[in-house]
Design a protein around this motif. Structure first.
Motif, mmCIF file in Angstrom:
data_model
loop_
_atom_site.group_PDB
_atom_site.id
_atom_site.type_symbol
_atom_site.label_atom_id
_atom_site.label_comp_id
_atom_site.label_asym_id
_atom_site.label_seq_id
_atom_site.Cartn_x
_atom_site.Cartn_y
_atom_site.Cartn_z
ATOM 1 N N ILE A 1 0.821 -1.208 0.000
ATOM 2 C CA ILE A 1 0.000 0.000 0.000
ATOM 3 C C ILE A 1 0.858 1.264 0.000
ATOM 4 O O ILE A 1 0.586 2.223 -0.737
ATOM 5 N N LEU A 2 1.924 1.269 0.797
ATOM 6 C CA LEU A 2 2.643 2.517 1.047
ATOM 7 C C LEU A 2 3.777 2.830 0.076
ATOM 8 O O LEU A 2 4.046 4.003 -0.193
ATOM 9 N N VAL A 3 4.466 1.808 -0.445
ATOM 10 C CA VAL A 3 5.602 2.107 -1.326
ATOM 11 C C VAL A 3 5.169 2.931 -2.544
ATOM 12 O O VAL A 3 5.817 3.943 -2.872
ATOM 13 N N ALA B 1 6.637 11.964 13.584
ATOM 14 C CA ALA B 1 5.532 12.943 13.628
ATOM 15 C C ALA B 1 4.288 12.385 12.939
ATOM 16 O O ALA B 1 3.158 12.608 13.387
ATOM 17 N N ILE B 2 4.498 11.664 11.840
ATOM 18 C CA ILE B 2 3.347 11.066 11.144
ATOM 19 C C ILE B 2 2.677 10.026 12.026
ATOM 20 O O ILE B 2 1.449 9.975 12.146
ATOM 21 N N MET B 3 3.484 9.179 12.658
ATOM 22 C CA MET B 3 2.929 8.141 13.513
ATOM 23 C C MET B 3 2.216 8.739 14.709
ATOM 24 O O MET B 3 1.180 8.222 15.159
ATOM 25 N N ALA B 4 2.740 9.833 15.230
ATOM 26 C CA ALA B 4 2.094 10.483 16.376
ATOM 27 C C ALA B 4 0.701 10.985 15.999
ATOM 28 O O ALA B 4 -0.228 10.950 16.818
ATOM 29 N N LYS B 5 0.534 11.436 14.755
ATOM 30 C CA LYS B 5 -0.780 11.903 14.302
ATOM 31 C C LYS B 5 -1.804 10.775 14.295
ATOM 32 O O LYS B 5 -3.008 10.992 14.456
ATOM 33 N N LEU B 6 -1.313 9.557 14.085
ATOM 34 C CA LEU B 6 -2.228 8.424 13.977
ATOM 35 C C LEU B 6 -2.744 7.946 15.324
ATOM 36 O O LEU B 6 -3.724 7.193 15.384
ATOM 37 N N ILE C 1 -1.623 5.608 7.370
ATOM 38 C CA ILE C 1 -0.318 6.272 7.216
ATOM 39 C C ILE C 1 -0.275 7.016 5.886
ATOM 40 O O ILE C 1 0.173 8.169 5.801
ATOM 41 N N GLY C 2 -0.739 6.340 4.832
ATOM 42 C CA GLY C 2 -0.695 6.938 3.499
ATOM 43 C C GLY C 2 -1.411 8.265 3.405
ATOM 44 O O GLY C 2 -1.023 9.134 2.619
ATOM 45 N N ALA C 3 -2.451 8.445 4.218
ATOM 46 C CA ALA C 3 -3.199 9.706 4.190
ATOM 47 C C ALA C 3 -2.360 10.875 4.707
ATOM 48 O O ALA C 3 -2.683 12.043 4.435
#
Length: 711
Positions: free
Chosen positions: A449-451, A568-573, A619-621
């Motif tokens: 999904i992410l690559v 920072a991205i993971m913290a948003k999740l 994550i992709g969002a």
């Protein structure tokens, strides 16, 4: 009888290529412009009686551009047949000129088209002294395509694809070494014109469906008319006699209409008034010209089809593209069946891209049904729905390499067990594995999904634009799929990307460990051990294979994603995963702690709770152009694609430079960097220069990791 091998030397896209065919259905896969149509034309030149004789007279453009000057070179198209019937009449045909010498009875035979310089030119070349390049140039300066001849031969005993064999017959142009002989028994004996193989086999070619309506309007290509025409000779003349009489009576009745006679008289009168008696025609009639001959009557027939159930039937031009193509395919297959009834030697059905505009379910059904007794089917396709249910042993893949194309057989050299594993994978997964220019194999939903999202957002270019296929093998096992990429099989680059699952905490037992912590450590230790063992196996598997590379996440994708700078991205999740305030606070603190033992366990807990695939979508969002990509993925992408054109690299740099320039405090010298990019595209500076300038102007940018792979 079936075609077992096709060899192409210096013909169009193919400098030196061999295709292997099996009985039954054979699949040819290749990207646009790889030469599939040229390949079919080569087969037709030898087997299709509908090819006009002028087509055998090849031209300069038919030579492969990779050989440089065409002058002096030969074009060779060679078909090899196997399982030839022992029937006396069939044996007689091949014994006259196409059989392999010494075969009795004939079980294998060859049929070749050779386009070569005429004998007087070959004699001049044979008299050249070794190394006499000026004399060779003098001969070639006067050489034109009219100095070439086309011959058909059989009974050949040489391997035309062997470079040494080619040089021994045609010559060594670089060193000016030409054979002293001008005729070579090993290329086969000339086949008499009256023994043309095209008249003995049933051969039907169904071209790629691009403009079906125009095909139906052209009597030469109209499949309905060809069907009717083929049957017209079987119709009893007595059955046609009443129809012919009715048409004649109808013509007479039309001519005798009062209005028709009045107009005829007025025309005649007006001509006399205008030109005078002397220059006026002696007689003038208006006649009905409805056809009365069977063939002409058939030309007036049209096909009407109803696609819906409202009883309305429309012409071909009113059908959907898919409907019209399906009707065209059906009529051509029926034409083949009619012809098949009249020929007994062999049956060949060659179909070019049958899937155009046809629903995927129909594509698969079409493939399943396209099997006829005693018939060899060869078709090309871009459809994964068709190709991936093809027997891998019957697949030829065309790969482009500059000015020429190579042909690969993906099952070459594999054991039956290995072929079975690949076949079961292809049957289960409709992937574009066989179509890609290069492949990255993964085994996780997160990477799948992410690559693609990461590459598009960070570099401004898609994996599709690069020609990279990302294939999730799931639990198939990397070796079972990666073995396809090898010098003996598919010569395309393949990256294996997997996790080492290294523990991110001390897994040794410690005083005070709870039962839960002990269990967790044991689980981490087992995963780490399995990851290390997997690396040993995969590294050994890839050793010595230049087409394979192995790339490892130190832990797992989610952990390495944070480690490379995306906390920072993971913290948003966290807010999307948890609802409890205290849990949210704890989770955010752990994600942002920089302590791998803390954020590693937390992110894996979050991924497990949400499901890895759904968590990857979340994550992709949040991915944008500033997101960091783990270096093992960058290495896999760069080294798998291998050759990035100057234009592609320039587009990536312009994309990132443009985004940097829109920042509140843009870096200095962005304009200077873009000027260097222009020089790079023009070839004025090299990759080492652009890498140095990019690092100096944008030192912290992730694209430096990308460029550093080439150091």
């Amino acid at each position: 009888m079936h075609i077992s091998k096709l060899t192409l030397v210096n013909f169009r896209n193919f400098r030196n290529a061999t295709l292997i065919f099996k009985k039954g259905i054979n699949t040819i896969i290749g990207e646009n412009g790889s030469g599939k149509s040229n390949l079919f034309r080569a087969i037709r030149l030898l087997l299709d009686e509908n090819m006009v004789r002028a087509a055998f007279r090849l031209a300069e453009e038919d030579f492969n551009r990779g050989i440089g000057s065409w002058k002096g070179h030969w074009i060779i198209i060679s078909l090899e047949f196997e399982d030839i019937s022992h029937d006396e009449s069939i044996q007689a045909l091949f014994l006259h000129g196409t059989s392999v010498i010494g075969a009795a009875p004939v079980g294998k035979a060859t049929y070749n088209l050779i386009f070569r310089p005429k004998k007087d030119i070959r004699q001049k070349l044979s008299k050249l002294k070794v190394g006499d390049k000026p004399a060779l140039a003098e001969i070639f300066d006067k050489l034109t395509i009219s100095d070439y001849e086309t011959i058909f031969t059989g009974r050949s005993t040489c391997d035309f694809s062997d470079l040494k064999t080619y040089a021994s017959i045609v010559g060594d142009f670089d060193n000016v070494i030409f054979p002293k002989e001008t005729e070579f028994p090993q290329i086969g004996s000339k086949t008499p014109i009256y023994l043309s193989l095209t008249k003995e086999v049933c051969f039907t070619y169904i071209q790629a469906l691009r403009d079906v309506v125009s095909e139906f309007h052209n009597n030469r290509t109209n499949p309905l008319f060809n069907l009717l025409k083929s049957k017209s000779g079987d119709i009893n003349p007595a059955a046609l006699a009443p129809i012919v009489k009715m048409v004649g009576d109808l013509n007479t009745s039309i001519e005798q209409l009062d209005d028709v006679k009045l107009i005829r008289g007025d025309i005649h009168k007006t001509i006399k008034e205008t030109a005078g008696e002397t220059y006026s025609p002696a007689t003038l009639s208006i006649r009905s010209n409805l056809p009365s001959e069977a063939e002409e009557l058939f030309q007036s027939l049209r096909l009407f089809v109803g696609e819906s159930h409202d009883s309305y039937e429309g012409g071909i031009n009113e059908l959907s593209l898919g409907g019209a193509n399906l009707i065209y395919l059906t009529l051509k297959i029926l034409e083949f069946k009619y012809q098949k009834e009249k020929r007994v030697l062999a049956n060949f059905l060659v179909v070019e891209e049958p899937e155009a505009h046809i629903h995927t379910h129909i594509q698969k059904t079409l493939f399943d049904r396209m099997q006829y007794s005693e018939t060899q089917v060869i078709y090309s396709t871009h459809s994964t729905h068709i190709s991936e249910v093809s027997a891998v042993e019957s697949v030829n893949i065309i790969g482009r390499d500059g000015t020429f194309c190579e042909v690969y057989q993906p099952s070459n050299g594999l054991t039956p067990a290995e072929i079975g594993s690949v076949q079961r994978y292809l049957d289960a997964i409709r992937s574009n594995l066989l179509f890609a220019r290069s492949v990255i194999l993964i085994e996780g939903d997160a990477e799948e999904i992410l690559v693609p999202i990461l590459v598009k957002k960070v570099f401004g270019i898609s994996l599709d634009e690069l020609g990279i296929s990302l294939i999730n093998i799931r639990s198939t096992g990397f070796q079972n799929v990666a073995l396809l990429f090898h010098d003996d099989r598919i010569k395309k680059r393949c990256a294996i990307v997997t996790d080492l699952d290294a523990a991110f905490l001390n897994v040794a037992a410690e005083v005070g460990d709870t039962a839960a912590r002990t269990s967790y450590k044991e689980k981490c230790a087992a995963s780490q051990k399995a990851g290390a063992e997997r690396k040993v196996i995969l590294d050994k598997f890839a050793t010595g294979n230049k087409w394979l590379g192995t790339y490892y996440a130190a832990h797992t994708f989610e952990v390495d994603f944070i480690e490379c700078g995306n906390s920072a991205i993971m913290a948003k999740l966290v807010d999307e995963v948890y609802k409890d305030g205290a849990t949210i606070a704890t989770a955010k603190a752990e994600i942002s702690s920089g302590n791998k033992a803390l954020y590693g366990k937390r992110v894996l807990t979050m991924a497990t709770q949400e499901g890895k695939g759904w968590f990857a979508i979340k994550i992709g969002a949040h991915v944008d152009w500033k997101t960091k990509i783990p270096k093992y993925l960058i290495n896999a992408i760069v080294l798998t694609h291998y050759q990035f054109s100057r234009e592609v690299l320039a587009n990536i740099i312009r994309y990132r430079a443009g985004l940097h320039s829109m920042e509140p405090a843009p870096p200095a010298d962005i304009a200077l960097l873009l000027s260097y990019v222009d020089e790079f595209v023009l070839g004025k500076i090299e990759l080492t220069d652009i890498r140095k300038h990019y690092l100096a102007i944008l030192p912290g940018d992730i694209f430096n990791d990308f460029l550093a792979v080439w150091q």
